[in-house]
Design an enzyme around this catalytic site. Sequence first.
Site, mmCIF file in Angstrom:
data_model
loop_
_atom_site.group_PDB
_atom_site.id
_atom_site.type_symbol
_atom_site.label_atom_id
_atom_site.label_comp_id
_atom_site.label_asym_id
_atom_site.label_seq_id
_atom_site.Cartn_x
_atom_site.Cartn_y
_atom_site.Cartn_z
ATOM 1 N N ASN A 127 54.396 34.623 56.862
ATOM 2 C CA ASN A 127 53.018 34.787 56.403
ATOM 3 C C ASN A 127 52.097 33.983 57.318
ATOM 4 O O ASN A 127 52.088 32.758 57.279
ATOM 5 C CB ASN A 127 52.916 34.292 54.960
ATOM 6 C CG ASN A 127 51.521 34.407 54.371
ATOM 7 O OD1 ASN A 127 50.544 34.584 55.088
ATOM 8 N ND2 ASN A 127 51.419 34.294 53.062
ATOM 9 N N HIS A 163 48.451 42.687 54.196
ATOM 10 C CA HIS A 163 48.763 41.287 54.492
ATOM 11 C C HIS A 163 50.264 41.059 54.354
ATOM 12 O O HIS A 163 50.881 41.447 53.357
ATOM 13 C CB HIS A 163 47.992 40.372 53.548
ATOM 14 C CG HIS A 163 48.460 38.959 53.570
ATOM 15 N ND1 HIS A 163 48.580 38.242 54.735
ATOM 16 C CD2 HIS A 163 48.871 38.133 52.560
ATOM 17 C CE1 HIS A 163 49.036 37.026 54.447
ATOM 18 N NE2 HIS A 163 49.223 36.939 53.150
ATOM 19 N N CYS A 213 44.037 34.555 53.219
ATOM 20 C CA CYS A 213 44.798 35.726 53.684
ATOM 21 C C CYS A 213 43.974 37.010 53.679
ATOM 22 O O CYS A 213 44.403 38.019 54.245
ATOM 23 C CB CYS A 213 46.060 35.895 52.844
ATOM 24 S SG CYS A 213 47.114 34.430 52.848
#
Length: 325
Positions: free
Chosen positions: A282, A252, A111
């Site tokens: 996500n 993020h 990420c």
Amino acid sequence: MGVHILSTGSSVPNFSVENKQFEDMIETSDYWILTRTGIKKRHLAPSSTSLTKLAAEAANNALSAANLKPTDINLIILATSTPDDLFGSASQLQAEIGATASVAFDITAACSGFIVALVTAAQFIQTGSYDNILVVGADTMSRWINWSDRTTCILFGDGAGAVVVGQSLKNSILGFKLCTDGQLNSHLQLMNTPKNNQKFGFIDIPHGNYNSITMNGKEVYKFAVFQVPMVIRQCLDNLNISIDEVDWFILHQANTRILEAIASRLSIPFSKMITNLEHYGNTSAASIPLALDEAIKSNKIKPGQTIVLSGFGAGLTWGAIVLKW
């Protein structure tokens, strides 16, 4: 030599899944997912859509916005943890878009991947090694999920985001800071769990086999809420820029609760956080460039504004970049 972000682009699969569709699969509800994560739906790539295809669509959108041809690109950096080929997919991306004059390689930092890739691109520009660099963050996390694990299967989606970075007299990337703590690696993993040993003479050689994503949500939350505000403040302090001078924060897109807690620790209004988590979930390395592209297209981000990008995730890795748009 200055670094300038010339354009942005993004791509997500057409197929999307809303929270309610999980209710027949696992013990959960739309209300439970929304209140604990902030996610309403996520886009999932069918078998006909490869990671390379998603990355190419985002890349072509960014190239079009920059009025550049694929052959104008000197270097491609693909940030992904889910390549189509274990050896890397950047070369496949190069072939897919026809960037025949470019070098291409992958970066794996989960990420945080897009942050690491953008910083890497900036170094190549500043040394004069390359003129135009394509940076893509793309992941198909849905292919590495245990769909019976209610703690992870609701979180992830697939997508890609891209930026074209070029030379400039002024430096748009004001500063950055990258961090890693490998001792916390076990909190978020997608481990190689070899099986079916094969005999080679007197030695058993295990056959490689990757498992599904595992995550200790409580520990990842504590890590992000503690480390991300710290790295952002350190980065800004190094540049003598105050928190109040920052116009937008693009972090993020992991969990709304994490983003709210980070905003609170930074003493900033949540309205300064650019978020699109509710629509995509996500998307790992794609989340920051995807949110950046949407903010550019909606004219939310304007020339001259100060932007902070920050990624965090598996490794555990985290980092921040300060931009002058």
